[in-house]
Scaffold this motif. Structure first.
Motif, PDB file in Angstrom:
ATOM      1  N   ALA A  25     -21.203   3.608  20.890  1.00 43.96           N
ATOM      2  CA  ALA A  25     -21.223   3.835  19.445  1.00 43.96           C
ATOM      3  C   ALA A  25     -20.999   2.550  18.664  1.00 43.96           C
ATOM      4  O   ALA A  25     -20.257   1.668  19.096  1.00 43.96           O
ATOM      5  CB  ALA A  25     -20.157   4.844  19.057  1.00 43.96           C
ATOM      6  N   TYR A  26     -21.659   2.481  17.518  1.00 43.73           N
ATOM      7  CA  TYR A  26     -21.354   1.443  16.539  1.00 43.73           C
ATOM      8  C   TYR A  26     -20.143   1.929  15.745  1.00 43.73           C
ATOM      9  O   TYR A  26     -19.996   3.133  15.484  1.00 43.73           O
ATOM     10  CB  TYR A  26     -22.520   1.226  15.572  1.00 43.73           C
ATOM     11  CG  TYR A  26     -23.742   0.606  16.199  1.00 43.73           C
ATOM     12  CD1 TYR A  26     -23.716  -0.705  16.665  1.00 43.73           C
ATOM     13  CD2 TYR A  26     -24.928   1.324  16.306  1.00 43.73           C
ATOM     14  CE1 TYR A  26     -24.843  -1.283  17.235  1.00 43.73           C
ATOM     15  CE2 TYR A  26     -26.064   0.753  16.870  1.00 43.73           C
ATOM     16  CZ  TYR A  26     -26.013  -0.548  17.334  1.00 43.73           C
ATOM     17  OH  TYR A  26     -27.124  -1.116  17.896  1.00 43.73           O
ATOM     18  N   SER A  27     -19.303   1.024  15.344  1.00 45.64           N
ATOM     19  CA  SER A  27     -18.110   1.400  14.585  1.00 45.64           C
ATOM     20  C   SER A  27     -18.461   2.186  13.328  1.00 45.64           C
ATOM     21  O   SER A  27     -17.791   3.158  12.990  1.00 45.64           O
ATOM     22  CB  SER A  27     -17.289   0.166  14.225  1.00 45.64           C
ATOM     23  OG  SER A  27     -18.057  -0.754  13.473  1.00 45.64           O
ATOM     24  N   ILE A  28     -19.530   1.802  12.650  1.00 43.76           N
ATOM     25  CA  ILE A  28     -19.911   2.466  11.403  1.00 43.76           C
ATOM     26  C   ILE A  28     -20.261   3.939  11.634  1.00 43.76           C
ATOM     27  O   ILE A  28     -20.023   4.782  10.761  1.00 43.76           O
ATOM     28  CB  ILE A  28     -21.061   1.709  10.687  1.00 43.76           C
ATOM     29  CG1 ILE A  28     -21.225   2.191   9.254  1.00 43.76           C
ATOM     30  CG2 ILE A  28     -22.356   1.812  11.453  1.00 43.76           C
ATOM     31  CD1 ILE A  28     -20.084   1.821   8.346  1.00 43.76           C
ATOM     32  N   GLU A  29     -20.773   4.262  12.818  1.00 42.89           N
ATOM     33  CA  GLU A  29     -21.106   5.656  13.126  1.00 42.89           C
ATOM     34  C   GLU A  29     -19.836   6.506  13.189  1.00 42.89           C
ATOM     35  O   GLU A  29     -19.808   7.619  12.662  1.00 42.89           O
ATOM     36  CB  GLU A  29     -21.858   5.749  14.458  1.00 42.89           C
ATOM     37  CG  GLU A  29     -23.222   5.103  14.444  1.00 42.89           C
ATOM     38  CD  GLU A  29     -23.862   5.035  15.812  1.00 42.89           C
ATOM     39  OE1 GLU A  29     -25.025   5.501  15.931  1.00 42.89           O
ATOM     40  OE2 GLU A  29     -23.227   4.533  16.771  1.00 42.89           O
ATOM     41  N   ILE A  30     -18.805   5.971  13.823  1.00 44.37           N
ATOM     42  CA  ILE A  30     -17.545   6.713  13.948  1.00 44.37           C
ATOM     43  C   ILE A  30     -16.793   6.714  12.624  1.00 44.37           C
ATOM     44  O   ILE A  30     -16.230   7.730  12.221  1.00 44.37           O
ATOM     45  CB  ILE A  30     -16.674   6.121  15.078  1.00 44.37           C
ATOM     46  CG1 ILE A  30     -17.451   6.064  16.406  1.00 44.37           C
ATOM     47  CG2 ILE A  30     -15.381   6.919  15.230  1.00 44.37           C
ATOM     48  CD1 ILE A  30     -18.038   7.393  16.863  1.00 44.37           C
ATOM     49  N   GLN A  31     -16.805   5.589  11.925  1.00 47.07           N
ATOM     50  CA  GLN A  31     -16.145   5.501  10.624  1.00 47.07           C
ATOM     51  C   GLN A  31     -16.695   6.550   9.662  1.00 47.07           C
ATOM     52  O   GLN A  31     -15.930   7.168   8.909  1.00 47.07           O
ATOM     53  CB  GLN A  31     -16.340   4.111  10.010  1.00 47.07           C
ATOM     54  CG  GLN A  31     -15.513   3.030  10.632  1.00 47.07           C
ATOM     55  CD  GLN A  31     -15.840   1.687  10.030  1.00 47.07           C
ATOM     56  OE1 GLN A  31     -16.232   0.783  10.749  1.00 47.07           O
ATOM     57  NE2 GLN A  31     -15.688   1.553   8.733  1.00 47.07           N
ATOM     58  N   LYS A  32     -17.988   6.749   9.677  1.00 50.27           N
ATOM     59  CA  LYS A  32     -18.619   7.723   8.777  1.00 50.27           C
ATOM     60  C   LYS A  32     -18.108   9.131   9.062  1.00 50.27           C
ATOM     61  O   LYS A  32     -17.763   9.874   8.142  1.00 50.27           O
ATOM     62  CB  LYS A  32     -20.137   7.664   8.921  1.00 50.27           C
ATOM     63  CG  LYS A  32     -20.877   8.573   7.994  1.00 50.27           C
ATOM     64  CD  LYS A  32     -22.374   8.422   8.157  1.00 50.27           C
ATOM     65  CE  LYS A  32     -23.090   9.397   7.244  1.00 50.27           C
ATOM     66  NZ  LYS A  32     -24.542   9.344   7.420  1.00 50.27           N
TER      67      LYS A  32
ATOM     68  N   ILE B  33     -13.486   6.911   7.295  1.00 50.47           N
ATOM     69  CA  ILE B  33     -12.711   5.674   7.219  1.00 50.47           C
ATOM     70  C   ILE B  33     -13.633   4.578   6.707  1.00 50.47           C
ATOM     71  O   ILE B  33     -14.665   4.291   7.315  1.00 50.47           O
ATOM     72  CB  ILE B  33     -12.137   5.298   8.605  1.00 50.47           C
ATOM     73  CG1 ILE B  33     -11.150   6.373   9.041  1.00 50.47           C
ATOM     74  CG2 ILE B  33     -11.485   3.926   8.574  1.00 50.47           C
ATOM     75  CD1 ILE B  33     -10.703   6.237  10.461  1.00 50.47           C
ATOM     76  N   MET B  34     -13.259   3.967   5.608  1.00 46.57           N
ATOM     77  CA  MET B  34     -14.109   2.966   4.978  1.00 46.57           C
ATOM     78  C   MET B  34     -13.895   1.556   5.540  1.00 46.57           C
ATOM     79  O   MET B  34     -14.821   0.761   5.581  1.00 46.57           O
ATOM     80  CB  MET B  34     -13.875   2.947   3.460  1.00 46.57           C
ATOM     81  CG  MET B  34     -14.141   4.291   2.792  1.00 46.57           C
ATOM     82  SD  MET B  34     -15.797   4.956   3.105  1.00 46.57           S
ATOM     83  CE  MET B  34     -16.785   3.783   2.213  1.00 46.57           C
ATOM     84  N   SER B  35     -12.709   1.247   5.959  1.00 49.58           N
ATOM     85  CA  SER B  35     -12.377  -0.116   6.350  1.00 49.58           C
ATOM     86  C   SER B  35     -12.639  -0.378   7.839  1.00 49.58           C
ATOM     87  O   SER B  35     -12.017   0.253   8.694  1.00 49.58           O
ATOM     88  CB  SER B  35     -10.904  -0.394   6.052  1.00 49.58           C
ATOM     89  OG  SER B  35     -10.500  -1.607   6.642  1.00 49.58           O
ATOM     90  N   PRO B  36     -13.523  -1.335   8.148  1.00 41.59           N
ATOM     91  CA  PRO B  36     -13.726  -1.700   9.550  1.00 41.59           C
ATOM     92  C   PRO B  36     -12.443  -2.228  10.195  1.00 41.59           C
ATOM     93  O   PRO B  36     -12.195  -1.988  11.374  1.00 41.59           O
ATOM     94  CB  PRO B  36     -14.790  -2.798   9.499  1.00 41.59           C
ATOM     95  CG  PRO B  36     -15.452  -2.640   8.181  1.00 41.59           C
ATOM     96  CD  PRO B  36     -14.428  -2.057   7.254  1.00 41.59           C
TER      97      PRO B  36
END
Length: 93
Positions: free
Chosen positions: A46-53, A57-60
């Motif tokens: 997974a890319y972090s942005i996929e899980i963040q969405k 969670i907005m902050s990497p």
């Protein structure tokens, strides 16, 4: 059903773990949802942005901190990648 078992085991494990916050819980739940959408594979890529969405969670920086901690605390095995065009690997223990 396997995801429900993992989530239940996670909640039992964190019951007395003061280090775990709502952000850790959101990320773990998001990882399980991501995994379910991909046929319950282990590990997931997974890319972090996929899980963040999914976790809202907005902050990497927050995401990476919590993922590193979940790994350090033994709740999952996280293999991050420095290459932005490659997904990180997350293993459920």
């Amino acid at each position: 059903m396997e995801n429900l078992k993992l989530l239940s085991e996670f909640f039992q494990a964190i019951d007395n773990d003061f280090r775990i916050s709502t952000t850790h819980i959101a990320i773990f739940a998001a990882l399980l949802q991501f995994r379910a959408n991909r046929g319950f594979i282990n590990p997931i890529q997974a890319y972090s942005i996929e899980i963040q969405k999914i976790a809202k969670i907005m902050s990497p920086k927050t995401y990476h901190k919590c993922m590193r901690e979940l790994h350090e605390y033994g709740y999952l095995f996280y293999v991050p990648t420095k290459n932005k065009s490659r997904r990180s690997s997350i293993y459920f223990i």
